[in-house]
Structures are given as C-alpha cells and as structure tokens.
Write a protein that holds these residues in place. Structure first.
Motif, PDB file in Angstrom:
ATOM      1  N   ALA A  57       0.814  -1.218   0.000  1.00 18.59           N
ATOM      2  CA  ALA A  57       0.000   0.000   0.000  1.00 18.59           C
ATOM      3  C   ALA A  57       0.844   1.263   0.000  1.00 18.59           C
ATOM      4  CB  ALA A  57      -0.924  -0.008   1.226  1.00 18.59           C
ATOM      5  N   ASP A  58       2.056   1.168   0.533  1.00 25.55           N
ATOM      6  CA  ASP A  58       2.938   2.334   0.718  1.00 25.55           C
ATOM      7  C   ASP A  58       4.320   1.961   0.195  1.00 25.55           C
ATOM      8  OD1 ASP A  58       4.261   4.601   1.693  1.00 25.55           O
ATOM      9  OD2 ASP A  58       4.408   3.802   3.738  1.00 25.55           O
ATOM     10  N   PRO A  59       4.515   1.959  -1.139  1.00 22.96           N
ATOM     11  CA  PRO A  59       5.717   1.375  -1.746  1.00 22.96           C
ATOM     12  C   PRO A  59       7.039   1.942  -1.258  1.00 22.96           C
ATOM     13  CG  PRO A  59       4.041   1.758  -3.414  1.00 22.96           C
ATOM     14  CD  PRO A  59       3.548   2.411  -2.158  1.00 22.96           C
ATOM     15  N   GLU A  60       7.091   3.222  -0.897  1.00 24.69           N
ATOM     16  CA  GLU A  60       8.338   3.807  -0.416  1.00 24.69           C
ATOM     17  C   GLU A  60       8.490   3.710   1.096  1.00 24.69           C
ATOM     18  OE1 GLU A  60       8.634   7.830  -1.889  1.00 24.69           O
ATOM     19  OE2 GLU A  60       9.677   7.121  -3.690  1.00 24.69           O
ATOM     20  N   ALA A  61       7.484   3.143   1.782  1.00 25.66           N
ATOM     21  CA  ALA A  61       7.484   3.091   3.249  1.00 25.66           C
ATOM     22  C   ALA A  61       7.576   4.490   3.838  1.00 25.66           C
ATOM     23  CB  ALA A  61       8.597   2.196   3.776  1.00 25.66           C
TER      24      ALA A  61
END
Length: 286
Positions: A57-61
């Motif tokens: 959901a949050d590819p770059e964290a």
C-alpha cells in the motif's frame, strides 16, 4: 546512473485497508502474549505479513504506519528468541509501544535458523543494534532444527553474520564456507529456484559489502532483486502472494551498505526507500 527494478505487485483499492486489518490482528496477538507466549510464532508470521502488506500500500514506506509495522515485526522476532531461550521465569520485551512481561516457554522448533535470519534482518533494517547483538549471542547449536530441516549453509550463513557483528575472528573463512555450501550441488534438498532466487543473493551481497566493493554492490543488488522477482513471478499463485513484496534479505544487506557509505545505485519498491534510508529512525522508542 541509477537502475530501477520495477516490482510486480501493485496496490489495489483495498491495499491500505487490508494492511490495517492485519496490523490490528498483530496488535491483538501482542496484547495476549503476557498471558501466554505459545502463539508467538504465529504473531511473528502475521507481523511479517502485515509489513509486506503495508509496503504494498505504501511502496516507499513513507508512512508512519509502515514503520510501525516494521518495528512490531522486529520486536516480535527478537521476543520469539527471548521467550524460547530459557526454561522458566519471564522476560521483559518492548513491543508495540509498551514493555511487556512475557512468560518463558522454553525451546521450540520454530526458534530456528530460518526465523533467526528474518529476525536479524529486521533488526538490521530498523537499525536496532542492541537487538542485533542479542540475536548474535544465541549459540548456533540452539538454532538447529531437531528434524534437520535446514541445509548446513543456513548455519554457516548465520555464523557469518554473528561473526561480523560481534567482530569475532574467522569471518573470511566462514563466508567462504557459506558460499561453498550454498552451491546447488551441495544444498541439494533445497528447491533450486528458491536457493538461487531467494537464499543465495543475500550472501553474495554481503560478500560485496564486506569487501567494500563499491563498483560491485549495486550490480549485485540489481541481480538479487531481479532474481527475487523471477522467483515470485514464476507462476500465478506466487505472483499474487504479498510475501514477495519486499526482499527482506537484500534490503537488510543494502541497509548495511547504505550505512557503510557504499553507493546504492538502485531504486525499487522491493527495497522501500524510507526503510533503506531509515527515514523514521528515532521517531519513537523501539
């Protein structure tokens, strides 16, 4: 020149909600640990799944929730070995924002080399040096699976990381042993695609890291991520499995290299940017 390795998994419309549901399940498992730690292995595996889901959901964290998922998984990983490392009493473990008194349950088959690698890599990713030290002080014999589940190279690989972190002698010889015993002809009980796609690449990355091979680390990381992707896209069932969203072993090795000032000329959602660059480090107690 920066190389981009595109991740095969993309977030669907329910990705964030799914990750949040998993995190709530993890929180529930954590709250029950002070009563009984018998299901700590399930709590750990669920926390790993939640971390992967958040990174989908949050590819770059970039979100705090993703960092919290990483920290919870890391804390559960070290707690798993704390509660199985003795035979009686309790241990105090900080998990999910609180210090918890958890009953010791004694040796368990899941306190093995495979889970040790995951726990150690999470501690590396979270830059938790004290926990890294605690894990590295666990004797190798304590990690041996009673049923002989793991090939010998697993134990050599654990020994390499313990030796490096605790600055013990013999690192080069142990690394050579890990490389030699991870050969497909030697580790012949491990599926070849798993060995070449998931298990060997972190060893190769560590080799480049300890040699301070600036020109070699980034190409090795690109290769590792492409091999990871190839493994997880080999069939339709794997391709939709979120366990393949983050390459934990390569990410941990990349974190060591990043902190060691080696250039990381790779961008990929397999190694989320803000986990690699410890963007949330120090925001709350871990």
């Amino acid at each position: 020149m920066t190389v981009t390795v595109v991740r095969h998994i993309v977030a669907g419309p329910e990705a964030a909600a799914f990750a949040e549901r998993l995190s709530k399940q993890v929180a529930g498992h954590i709250d029950r640990l002070e009563t009984s730690a018998d299901s700590i292995d399930f709590a750990f595996s669920t926390a790993l799944l939640a971390l992967q889901a958040h990174c989908v959901a949050d590819p770059e964290a970039a979100n705090l929730e993703t960092w919290e998922a990483a920290v919870n998984a890391m804390q559960l990983g070290t707690a798993l070995f704390a509660v199985t490392g003795g035979s009686e009493g309790t241990v105090e473990c900080r998990i999910n924002g609180s210090v918890r008194t958890i009953p010791v349950i004694g040796p368990q088959p899941y306190a093995d080399a495979g889970n040790w690698l995951l726990a150690f890599w999470l501690a590396v990713i979270c830059r938790e040096q004290e926990r890294m030290t605690q894990l590295c002080q666990i004797p190798l014999e304590q990690l041996r699976s009673p049923g002989g589940e793991y090939e010998e190279f697993f134990y050599h690989w654990v020994d390499v990381q313990q030796t490096y972190w605790l600055r013990r002698p013999g690192l080069v010889e142990k690394l050579i042993a890990a490389i030699e015993t991870s050969n497909p002809e030697t580790a012949n009980t491990v599926p070849r695609d798993m060995l070449q796609g998931l298990l060997y690449p972190p060893i190769n990355l560590f080799y480049h890291f300890v040699r301070k091979h600036e020109e070699g680390f980034s190409p090795a990381l690109v290769e590792a991520l492409n091999l990871h992707k190839a493994y997880w896209t080999q069939n339709e069932e794997r391709a939709v499995d979120i366990d393949g969203a983050v390459a934990l072993g390569p990410l941990a090795m990349a974190c060591l290299a990043y902190d060691g000032k080696l250039p990381i000329g790779v961008e990929s959602d397999f190694v989320p940017k803000y986990l690699l660059e410890h963007g949330w480090l120090g925001e709350f107690p871990t």
